[in-house]
Write a protein that holds these residues in place. Sequence first.
Motif, mmCIF file in Angstrom:
data_model
loop_
_atom_site.group_PDB
_atom_site.id
_atom_site.type_symbol
_atom_site.label_atom_id
_atom_site.label_comp_id
_atom_site.label_asym_id
_atom_site.label_seq_id
_atom_site.Cartn_x
_atom_site.Cartn_y
_atom_site.Cartn_z
ATOM 1 N N VAL A 96 -19.615 2.863 1.888
ATOM 2 C CA VAL A 96 -19.680 4.256 1.449
ATOM 3 C C VAL A 96 -19.708 4.293 -0.080
ATOM 4 O O VAL A 96 -18.943 3.576 -0.731
ATOM 5 N N ALA A 97 -20.610 5.078 -0.645
ATOM 6 C CA ALA A 97 -20.636 5.331 -2.090
ATOM 7 C C ALA A 97 -20.824 6.826 -2.267
ATOM 8 O O ALA A 97 -21.845 7.390 -1.850
ATOM 9 N N GLY B 169 -7.205 10.915 1.416
ATOM 10 C CA GLY B 169 -7.201 10.151 2.648
ATOM 11 C C GLY B 169 -6.810 8.728 2.380
ATOM 12 O O GLY B 169 -6.177 8.415 1.378
ATOM 13 N N GLY B 170 -7.214 7.860 3.317
ATOM 14 C CA GLY B 170 -6.848 6.454 3.213
ATOM 15 C C GLY B 170 -6.024 6.044 4.420
ATOM 16 O O GLY B 170 -5.952 6.779 5.417
ATOM 17 N N PRO B 171 -5.420 4.859 4.332
ATOM 18 C CA PRO B 171 -4.577 4.399 5.444
ATOM 19 C C PRO B 171 -3.371 5.331 5.574
ATOM 20 O O PRO B 171 -2.629 5.531 4.623
ATOM 21 N N PHE C 48 -10.582 4.734 -0.590
ATOM 22 C CA PHE C 48 -9.777 4.813 0.640
ATOM 23 C C PHE C 48 -8.418 4.154 0.432
ATOM 24 O O PHE C 48 -7.370 4.755 0.670
ATOM 25 N N LEU D 263 -5.439 5.605 -1.899
ATOM 26 C CA LEU D 263 -4.551 6.661 -1.397
ATOM 27 C C LEU D 263 -4.342 7.806 -2.389
ATOM 28 O O LEU D 263 -3.361 8.536 -2.292
ATOM 29 N N TYR E 43 -9.812 12.359 4.799
ATOM 30 C CA TYR E 43 -10.656 11.300 5.392
ATOM 31 C C TYR E 43 -9.806 10.111 5.796
ATOM 32 O O TYR E 43 -9.049 9.568 5.003
ATOM 33 N N VAL E 44 -9.928 9.750 7.060
ATOM 34 C CA VAL E 44 -9.090 8.682 7.603
ATOM 35 C C VAL E 44 -9.899 7.607 8.319
ATOM 36 O O VAL E 44 -9.323 6.624 8.785
ATOM 37 N N GLY E 45 -11.224 7.795 8.419
ATOM 38 C CA GLY E 45 -12.052 6.708 8.941
ATOM 39 C C GLY E 45 -12.118 5.614 7.875
ATOM 40 O O GLY E 45 -12.392 5.917 6.712
ATOM 41 N N VAL E 46 -11.844 4.363 8.270
ATOM 42 C CA VAL E 46 -11.856 3.272 7.274
ATOM 43 C C VAL E 46 -13.269 3.152 6.705
ATOM 44 O O VAL E 46 -14.226 2.911 7.436
ATOM 45 N N ALA E 47 -13.377 3.385 5.374
ATOM 46 C CA ALA E 47 -14.696 3.480 4.744
ATOM 47 C C ALA E 47 -15.420 2.133 4.747
ATOM 48 O O ALA E 47 -14.855 1.111 4.359
ATOM 49 N N LEU F 187 -18.803 6.609 -6.345
ATOM 50 C CA LEU F 187 -17.447 6.132 -6.086
ATOM 51 C C LEU F 187 -17.446 5.240 -4.850
ATOM 52 O O LEU F 187 -17.875 5.662 -3.776
ATOM 53 N N PRO F 188 -16.940 4.009 -4.992
ATOM 54 C CA PRO F 188 -16.906 3.094 -3.851
ATOM 55 C C PRO F 188 -15.890 3.558 -2.806
ATOM 56 O O PRO F 188 -14.705 3.687 -3.106
ATOM 57 N N GLY F 189 -16.391 3.837 -1.600
ATOM 58 C CA GLY F 189 -15.554 4.418 -0.547
ATOM 59 C C GLY F 189 -14.355 3.564 -0.189
ATOM 60 O O GLY F 189 -13.271 4.083 0.036
ATOM 61 N N ASP F 190 -14.539 2.241 -0.136
ATOM 62 C CA ASP F 190 -13.414 1.407 0.302
ATOM 63 C C ASP F 190 -12.292 1.406 -0.738
ATOM 64 O O ASP F 190 -11.119 1.522 -0.391
#
Lengths: 340, 340
Positions: A269-270, A285-287, B277, B280, A262-266, B271-274
Motif C-alpha cells: 500500500v502507498a 489504525g494498525g495492530p 500501519f 500506530l 484501518y486494521v487490515g494488515v497493509a 506514504l508506505p502503508g506497512d
Amino acid sequence: MRGAVLYAPGHIRVEDRPDPAIIEPTDAIIRLTATCICGSDLWPYRGIEKVDGPTPIGHEYVGVVEEVGPEVRAIRPGQFVVGSFFASDNTCEICRSGYQSGCVNRVPMNPIGTQAQFARIPLADGTLVATPGMPDADLVPSLLAASDVLGTGWFGAVAAAAGPGKTVAVVGDGAVGLCAVLAAKQLGAERIIAMSRHAPRQELARHFGATDIVTERGDDGVNVIKDLTNGLGAHSVVEAVGTQESMMQAIRSTRPGGHVGYVGVAHDVALPGDELFFSLVHLHGGPAPVRQYLPQLIDLISERKIDPGKVFDLTLPLDQAAEGYQAMDERRAIKVLLQP
Amino acid sequence: MRGAVLYAPGHIRVEDRPDPAIIEPTDAIIRLTATCICGSDLWPYRGIEKVDGPTPIGHEYVGVVEEVGPEVRAIRPGQFVVGSFFASDNTCEICRSGYQSGCVNRVPMNPIGTQAQFARIPLADGTLVATPGMPDADLVPSLLAASDVLGTGWFGAVAAAAGPGKTVAVVGDGAVGLCAVLAAKQLGAERIIAMSRHAPRQELARHFGATDIVTERGDDGVNVIKDLTNGLGAHSVVEAVGTQESMMQAIRSTRPGGHVGYVGVAHDVALPGDELFFSLVHLHGGPAPVRQYLPQLIDLISERKIDPGKVFDLTLPLDQAAEGYQAMDERRAIKVLLQP
C-alpha cells in the motif's frame, strides 16, 4: 504436544512439537481450549509474506493456565484466560496510554505459534485477562474471537470514531470486518453499511447490526456510499482488508473531517499524499491494542450481550488445520476454529 | 486596481487589473488593508505546481468591506474583516462539523487573487469574520496571519492533539510551523520542540513558546526526538512542509498512539502503508478549516494575548511583490507582508 507448522506457502502440517516451558520468570504456560486461523495467517500461507523455513503459526488463543513463572503475580494456574497477538507488559507508558500493541516490551505471539495444544505466554500478568469463572462451553468461541478478530474489529470501529448519530461503513467482509459491524452497533452507530457480496456474510453482518449492504467495490462502492449519505460520504469507515484498493475505497468513502479506522494488515500500500491531504480525513489504525478492550469484551460476552463467536462457521480438530487453511483461502469458510 | 499576477515560474508582475464587482448575491467586495505571500504560493512560483498562463495570485487578506451583495445579511460595509483561503457557506453539514475547508460549496480564493487592492469574497456571510471594531494598526499583521498561517498552524496543533502534558514537535520552521509552536503553547503543551537550523527562526520559535530546538533533519532528527522522549517519540507532531522527507520525519518522530497533524501541502508524497500501519499513529491534516478558529484567534489577537504578526519580517508595497517572492524563495524572509 501437537502443533501447526507452516513449511512453505500452501503447506501447513500439524506435527509433534516440544511442550513449551517457562523461559522468563514472567511467562505462563496455558493449555489451549480453542484456537483458530486468522485472515493474517493467509498472507504467508499465500506466499505474499515471505516464509523463512518451517515456523510454528497461530496467535489467537483461549485456555486454562497450567503453570506460571516465579514473577507472575496476578495470573494463577487453573484460571481460564484470554490474551492477544502481542504479549505486553501493560505497565509501560505506551501500554498505559491504551496502546498495548505498541508496548515497549511487546513480544509477538506468532513465532510462538498458538495453533497448538499448549503455548508459552510471555509477560503473563500484562497479557492475559482471566474470565470471571470457568465459562460455559458455548461461550468459548466468542471468547476466542475476543483474542483477535473482535478486538481488532472493535479497534477499527473506535479508530473510525463510530458512535451515536454516525453512519459507519465497513470495507471487508472477513471476520474482522464483521466484528467491526458488531462493534459499531455496540458503540451506538446510527447506520452501519457492510460492504459484501457474499450472502452468508451479508446475513451475519445483518445479525451483527448492519442496516445496509453494499455489494459494489472500489470507486463504484464509493459512489454508492456517497449516494447513501447525501453525497458527503460516511462519518466513519473501517478498513479491514489491507490492500491499496480497499484503503483508497475507505478514504474516498469518508466525508471531510470523518474518520478512517484501518486494521487490515497493509500489503503493498502507498497512500498518495495529495489525495490524502485534500480528503481531510482522520486516519488511524494498525495492530489493534486488543488488551485494552479485553475486560470490556469479556464482560459483554459473559453477559451474552454479543455473540462474535458466530464468525466461526467451520470447526475442525487441530490435526485438520491444513483443511482449515484451505477452506479460508478459498473463502469457503469465514473463520475456522481449531480444537486442540 | 493594482494586483499581482503570476505569469510563469519565477515571474510575478503587479499590474492594473479590473476592479472586482459583485457577481453572486452572496458576495462582498473588500478593500484590502494588508495581504501577504504564502509558502504555498512558492509551489507554482518555483514551477513545482503547473502554471497555466497568467493568473492572479494570493489568498490571504484582511480589509474593510466596501460593498455587499443583496443576499448578504451579517456582513456590512465599513466592517474590518478577516477571511480565509476557502470561501465557505458555514451552514452545510461539513461546515457545521468544523470542516469549512471541505464546505460543499467552497470557493478557493486563489484564482481570485488577494495580492491586490480589492477582492471579491464569495459567500461573505459564511466566510468573513468582523473584528470587534476598527483594529489598531499594529494589530493588522497578526490579524492577517490569522487568515492563513496562524489558522493553519493552529489546525496542525489541534490535529496533532497538542495539549496539557504533551510533548509536541514541529517539523518545518516556516511561518506555519512557527505558528504551530504558538498554537501548541496556547493549547497548553508541556514541551514544544521546534526543528530549525536558522537562528532568526529559532529565536521566533522560542518567543512563541518552544522549549527545545532541534537542528537535525530526517532520521537524524527523529533520533534526537526519540532521545528527548525516553525513546518513545513525541505525543504530537506537526508537519508543516509537505515533502516525503518531512512526512516520514513526522510519522517516525511520533510515539505509538500519538498524533501527527500535517498541514504542509503534500507534493510528491507517497506514504508506505506497512510503516504507517505499524507506527500506530493518528494522522490528520489537510487544508485547514481556518474559519472555525477565526473568532477565537481574533479575540486572542485583539486582547494582545498572541502576536503571530511577528512572522512578517519583511514589509513591502504591493508593487514590489516580485521582490517579496524572491526573498521568500531564497529564505531571506520568513513571510512577506504586502501593503496595497
